[in-house]
Write an enzyme that holds these catalytic residues in place. Structure first.
Site, PDB file in Angstrom:
ATOM      1  N   SER A 183       0.807  -1.222   0.000  1.00 23.57           N
ATOM      2  CA  SER A 183       0.000   0.000   0.000  1.00 23.57           C
ATOM      3  C   SER A 183       0.840   1.274   0.000  1.00 23.57           C
ATOM      4  CB  SER A 183      -0.927  -0.003   1.217  1.00 23.57           C
ATOM      5  OG  SER A 183      -0.182  -0.247   2.388  1.00 23.57           O
ATOM      6  N   ASP A 220      -3.071   8.002   7.848  1.00 24.46           N
ATOM      7  CA  ASP A 220      -4.001   7.128   8.575  1.00 24.46           C
ATOM      8  C   ASP A 220      -3.187   6.285   9.563  1.00 24.46           C
ATOM      9  OD1 ASP A 220      -2.844   5.101   7.090  1.00 24.46           O
ATOM     10  OD2 ASP A 220      -4.565   4.787   5.760  1.00 24.46           O
ATOM     11  N   HIS A 249      -0.149   4.666   7.043  1.00 23.62           N
ATOM     12  CA  HIS A 249       0.530   5.271   5.893  1.00 23.62           C
ATOM     13  C   HIS A 249       0.925   6.715   6.107  1.00 23.62           C
ATOM     14  CE1 HIS A 249      -2.307   2.127   4.456  1.00 23.62           C
ATOM     15  NE2 HIS A 249      -1.166   1.687   3.955  1.00 23.62           N
TER      16      HIS A 249
END
Ligand SMILES: *[C@@H]1O[C@H](CO)[C@@H](O)[C@H](O)[C@H]1NC(C)=O
Ligand SMILES: *[C@@H]1O[C@H](CO)[C@@H](O)[C@H](O)[C@H]1NC(C)=O
Ligand SMILES: *[C@@H]1O[C@H](CO)[C@@H](O)[C@H](O)[C@H]1NC(C)=O
Ligand SMILES: *[C@@H]1O[C@H](CO)[C@@H](O)[C@H](O)[C@H]1NC(C)=O
Ligand SMILES: *[C@@H]1O[C@H](CO)[C@@H](O)[C@H](O)[C@H]1NC(C)=O
Length: 381
Positions: A40, A325, A328
């Site tokens: 991610s 978040d 990340h």
């Protein structure tokens, strides 16, 4: 009068266009293509249509991205987005999931949120594209490039000049080793053994990439996984970092550095590998980090699984937050690490060189490959 004004306006535009033809076409980007493997931290939309929970194609993700939410797991650009801009690319490298109509000769992004080096990593969250499958997908791209260029040999020669960015491994800890209730790895392997097993599998994948043309590699460390908001919120006691989750990935990072040395020796005639240490110390010694007054809390309000709550308003000043978040980094932090990765003279951060020099290195290697000495080398091997 009116037409004169128009002429005056048109002339500089034509001039700009002409000088762009001159400079932009001929080597506008410093490498012809970039191929991206990872999770991610680099995903730019590959998970959007997958039956899996790691997703980010909704607001407030992408709030600072030119086209809004795309499946990037941050408010704006990822580190590799910014690196490709620093390399002179005008467009972002497209996700493998949506390459139809895009120019695959400039590169493809295979990264998938939740992915790990190990196939079983993140299986509990649904289907994600593990590193092995990302390589399978790259094989598809390579055959398409071979078709376009006329042969597999021509494709390989072309790919020799490209950059391969590999940033993966965090989920093998966060979504595997640190979840003993779901995965047995922490009972089977000591932290040292686990790091070695991961590096071994990563290494096999890097060799497989070498077989189909890769020559210039950027490998990124995991950093302090015990200091991400998710660890602190769920496994911490007093709001400080979780030491037990910092040390196992640090072993991986040290092994990754050794792997870079090993591969640079093994392939000294034709390839270069560099190591990026994503652990930036915010200990007050680095003044450019001091603007990040919120080091360990997320900017957006969180759902239970650590992603942003859809449509909720994020923090007021996103540039002050290291984290967007629970997992990340913010675009502001990505900007910092991308600039350092591209251009840093600190061997504790980029080793044995930064991306800027890796790119220049390639030019020398290309010139070198036609000289007598190198031909002898390849003839004798
Ligand atoms: C897919 O790529 C095309 C252009 O290459 C772009 O216009 C479109 O928005 C992309 N779709 C998604 C879902 O990212
Ligand atoms: C992981 O998956 C890849 C791609 O499907 C496969 O080639 C590889 O053998 C698998 N690795 C293990 C250890 O099962
Ligand atoms: C990465 O940088 C951190 C902070 O400077 C340092 O503690 C760590 O040892 C480095 N890791 C490696 C593998 O060099
Ligand atoms: C946001 O934070 C950055 C970094 O501390 C600062 O330079 C900037 O002025 C702040 N912006 C606003 C609108 O407060
Ligand atoms: C070729 O190798 C010789 C001896 O190893 C060295 O002196 C020379 O500079 C090399 N030439 C080139 C063009 O690299």
């Amino acid at each position: 009068m009116e037409s004169m004004i128009k002429t005056w306006l048109v002339m500089p535009i034509l001039f700009l266009y002409a000088s762009c033809l001159h400079y932009c076409v001929n080597g506008k980007s410093q490498v012809p293509c970039v191929f991206i493997f990872g999770d991610s931290l680099s995903d730019c939309g590959n998970n959007n249509n997958l039956p899996t929970s790691p997703k980010s194609n909704y607001k407030p993700y992408g709030i600072d991205f030119p086209t809004g939410p795309t499946g990037r797991f941050t408010n704006g650009r990822t580190a590799i987005d910014i690196i490709t801009q620093l390399l002179g690319f005008e467009k972002f490298i497209p996700p493998f999931a949506n390459t139809s109509g895009s120019d695959i000769l400039k590169g493809v992004n295979y990264a998938s949120g939740g992915a790990g080096i190990r196939n079983e990593t993140s299986k509990a969250t649904g289907f994600v594209i593990s590193l092995g499958l990302q390589l399978t997908n790259h094989g598809v791209t390579v055959s398409q490039i071979a078709t376009r260029l006329g042969s597999l040999d021509k494709a390989r020669q072309y790919l020799n000049k490209c950059l391969y960015y590999v940033n993966i491994g965090s989920n093998d800890y966060i979504n595997n080793y640190f979840l003993p209730q779901l995965y047995p790895t922490s009972q089977i392997y000591s932290p040292q053994q686990y790091a070695e097993a991961l590096i071994q599998e990563l290494s096999l994948n890097l060799l497989a990439l070498h077989d189909i043309g890769a020559r210039k590699y950027v490998l990124v460390t995991l950093g302090r996984l015990g200091c991400i908001p998710n660890a602190i919120l769920n496994h911490g006691t007093d709001g400080s970092c979780v030491d037990e989750e910092n040390s196992p990935p640090f072993i991986f990072d040290a092994e990754l550095k050794s792997l870079v040395d090993h591969l640079n020796n093994k392939f000294s005639a034709d390839s270069k590998f560099i190591f990026i240490n994503s652990t930036l110390e915010s200990d007050g010694q680095n003044p450019w980090i001091s603007g990040f007054v919120v080091p360990n809390a997320p900017c957006c309000p969180l759902r239970l699984i650590g992603g942003c709550i859809p449509d909720e308003r994020p923090c007021y000043n996103r540039s002050e937050y290291v984290f967007w978040d629970a997992f990340h980094p913010s675009e502001a932090w990505n900007l910092l690490t991308a600039r350092w990765s591209y251009n840093s003279h600190d061997s504790g951060f980029t080793y044995p060189m930064d991306i800027k020099h890796l790119v220049e290195q390639e030019t020398k290697m290309e010139l070198g490959s036609t000289n007598e000495n190198t031909s002898k080398l390849s003839a004798s091997s």
